[in-house]
Design an enzyme around this catalytic site. Structure first.
Site, PDB file in Angstrom:
ATOM      1  N   HIS A   1      36.911 -62.874   4.599  1.00 14.60           N
ATOM      2  CA  HIS A   1      37.264 -62.210   3.335  1.00 14.60           C
ATOM      3  C   HIS A   1      36.677 -62.969   2.144  1.00 14.60           C
ATOM      4  O   HIS A   1      36.205 -62.372   1.180  1.00 14.60           O
ATOM      5  CB  HIS A   1      38.781 -62.100   3.188  1.00 14.60           C
ATOM      6  CG  HIS A   1      39.406 -61.226   4.238  1.00 14.60           C
ATOM      7  ND1 HIS A   1      38.902 -59.997   4.577  1.00 14.60           N
ATOM      8  CD2 HIS A   1      40.493 -61.414   5.056  1.00 14.60           C
ATOM      9  CE1 HIS A   1      39.641 -59.456   5.533  1.00 14.60           C
ATOM     10  NE2 HIS A   1      40.609 -60.298   5.839  1.00 14.60           N
TER      11      HIS A   1
ATOM     12  N   ASP B   1      33.746 -53.248   5.214  1.00 19.49           N
ATOM     13  CA  ASP B   1      34.346 -53.536   6.521  1.00 19.49           C
ATOM     14  C   ASP B   1      33.546 -54.601   7.279  1.00 19.49           C
ATOM     15  O   ASP B   1      32.333 -54.701   7.112  1.00 19.49           O
ATOM     16  CB  ASP B   1      34.382 -52.226   7.336  1.00 19.49           C
ATOM     17  CG  ASP B   1      35.399 -52.288   8.451  1.00 19.49           C
ATOM     18  OD1 ASP B   1      36.123 -53.308   8.557  1.00 19.49           O
ATOM     19  OD2 ASP B   1      35.478 -51.319   9.230  1.00 19.49           O
TER      20      ASP B   1
ATOM     21  N   LEU C   1      28.634 -50.496 -16.463  1.00 19.56           N
ATOM     22  CA  LEU C   1      29.144 -50.118 -15.129  1.00 19.56           C
ATOM     23  C   LEU C   1      30.675 -50.006 -15.129  1.00 19.56           C
ATOM     24  O   LEU C   1      31.369 -50.872 -15.661  1.00 19.56           O
ATOM     25  CB  LEU C   1      28.729 -51.198 -14.114  1.00 19.56           C
ATOM     26  CG  LEU C   1      29.287 -51.037 -12.693  1.00 19.56           C
ATOM     27  CD1 LEU C   1      28.614 -49.880 -11.952  1.00 19.56           C
ATOM     28  CD2 LEU C   1      29.111 -52.334 -11.889  1.00 19.56           C
TER      29      LEU C   1
HETATM   30  C1  FPP Z   1      37.850 -55.127   5.885  1.00 19.44           C
HETATM   31  O1  FPP Z   1      37.358 -56.025   6.844  1.00 19.44           O
HETATM   32  C2  FPP Z   1      38.061 -55.810   4.602  1.00 19.44           C
HETATM   33  C3  FPP Z   1      39.248 -55.853   3.934  1.00 19.44           C
HETATM   34  C4  FPP Z   1      40.471 -55.209   4.393  1.00 19.44           C
HETATM   35  C5  FPP Z   1      39.377 -56.600   2.668  1.00 19.44           C
HETATM   36  C6  FPP Z   1      38.174 -56.617   1.798  1.00 19.44           C
HETATM   37  C7  FPP Z   1      38.474 -57.419   0.582  1.00 19.44           C
HETATM   38  C8  FPP Z   1      37.582 -58.234  -0.048  1.00 19.44           C
HETATM   39  C9  FPP Z   1      36.172 -58.400   0.394  1.00 19.44           C
HETATM   40  C10 FPP Z   1      38.000 -58.943  -1.276  1.00 19.44           C
HETATM   41  C11 FPP Z   1      37.768 -57.998  -2.425  1.00 19.44           C
HETATM   42  C12 FPP Z   1      37.910 -58.620  -3.729  1.00 19.44           C
HETATM   43  C13 FPP Z   1      37.535 -58.027  -4.895  1.00 19.44           C
HETATM   44  C14 FPP Z   1      37.579 -58.816  -6.128  1.00 19.44           C
HETATM   45  C15 FPP Z   1      37.087 -56.623  -4.995  1.00 19.44           C
HETATM   46  P1  FPP Z   1      38.232 -56.298   8.153  1.00 19.44           P
HETATM   47  O2  FPP Z   1      39.149 -57.434   7.868  1.00 19.44           O
HETATM   48  O3  FPP Z   1      38.910 -55.037   8.580  1.00 19.44           O
HETATM   49  O4  FPP Z   1      37.123 -56.717   9.180  1.00 19.44           O
HETATM   50  P2  FPP Z   1      37.147 -56.456  10.764  1.00 19.44           P
HETATM   51  O5  FPP Z   1      37.147 -54.960  10.945  1.00 19.44           O
HETATM   52  O6  FPP Z   1      35.867 -57.087  11.222  1.00 19.44           O
HETATM   53  O7  FPP Z   1      38.357 -57.120  11.306  1.00 19.44           O
END
Ligand code: FPP
Length: 252
Positions: A38, A21, A132
């Site tokens: 992201h 997050d 893993l």
């Molecule tokens: C939450 O932060 C994050 C997500 C909903 C997406 C996370 C996805 C990735 C990091 C890409 C993953 C890829 C692979 C290959 C596993 P948020 O957007 O809710 O952040 P905020 O709370 O600060 O708005």
């Protein structure tokens, strides 16, 4: 501090589950679009997976897209879909070389044919790997997982394959995703939020919960080490009392 009885070394979790997050806030702090957060989050995924391979962690489950994330602006949803597919395509050969087994869990009914093909290829290529286990929860939600299991059990009872009395916690567990893997020992959520947000609701019942203020794109091996030190300091009782655990330890 938890130590393994045999080697007197600090106990590592077998399975770590993470809510990554804070990507959006990381981007906002830098006056960048949320998508940049992201993208930076994928770099953190690389760092954490590499560290888990090196530390010989057995299983890591990362939540890349939640059942509720469809409610986000369409542009962000599309970006997250594309980013996941691009990362999977780019990384899969490297992961395979590192003996990593990749699995994707979640509701696939809303994914495109192209996505399904990419996922199937990644899983097939790495299925026999013994290192893993890297689980990506994509379009995943705890309610979805439990509801799917309930529907399957109800259908089995209706068809007479199963009696009502045969429905036990162990049986329910066998109808959930990740039925063949141990539950997460350690749950990590970055960015200061202290919620499960419908992640692995069944599987996290006895996990140690670790929350850090660090935003996901800033997460790396040093942060993982802090979480592991926290885990090692916990006494896991699973409903027992300390003295009972000491007895088991003495007889191990
Ligand atoms: C939450 O932060 C994050 C997500 C909903 C997406 C996370 C996805 C990735 C990091 C890409 C993953 C890829 C692979 C290959 C596993 P948020 O957007 O809710 O952040 P905020 O709370 O600060 O708005």
């Amino acid at each position: 501090m938890q130590r393994s009885s045999k080697e007197n070394s600090v106990v590592l979790p077998r399975h770590i589950a993470i809510i990554m997050d804070g990507n959006g806030r990381w981007a906002k702090q830098r006056f960048l679009p949320r998508t940049a957060g992201h993208k930076a989050g994928v770099e953190a995924v690389r760092r954490v997976v590499k560290a888990c391979v090196e530390k010989k962690i057995e299983i890591i489950t990362l939540w890349a897209f939640g059942s509720e994330n469809w409610k986000r602006p369409k542009q962000e949803v599309n970006y997250l879909m594309e980013l996941f597919m691009a990362s999977l395509s780019q990384e899969i050969k490297k992961l395979h070389k590192q003996n990593v087994q990749v699995r994707i869990i979640g509701d696939r009914s809303q994914l495109t044919e192209n996505m399904l093909q990419h996922i199937a290829q990644a899983e097939k290529l790495t299925a026999e790997n013994t290192g893993l286990k890297f689980v990506v929860a994509f379009n995943y939600g705890g309610y979805w997982d439990i509801t799917t299991a309930c529907k399957q059990i109800a259908s089995e009872v209706q068809r007479g394959v199963l009696t009502v009395d045969a429905v036990t916690p162990e049986l329910i567990r066998q109808r959930l995703t990740l039925k063949d893997l141990p539950d997460p020992d350690l749950f990590i959520r970055s960015s200061g939020e202290q919620r499960l947000s419908n992640f692995m609701l069944w599987h996290l019942a006895y996990s140690e919960l670790y929350f850090t203020d660090v935003l996901w794109p800033d997460f790396g091996e040093a942060e993982l080490d802090k979480a592991l030190a926290f885990f090692a300091s916990r006494e896991r009782r699973f409903g027992c009392i300390s003295e009972q655990l000491e007895e088991v330890e003495q007889h191990a």
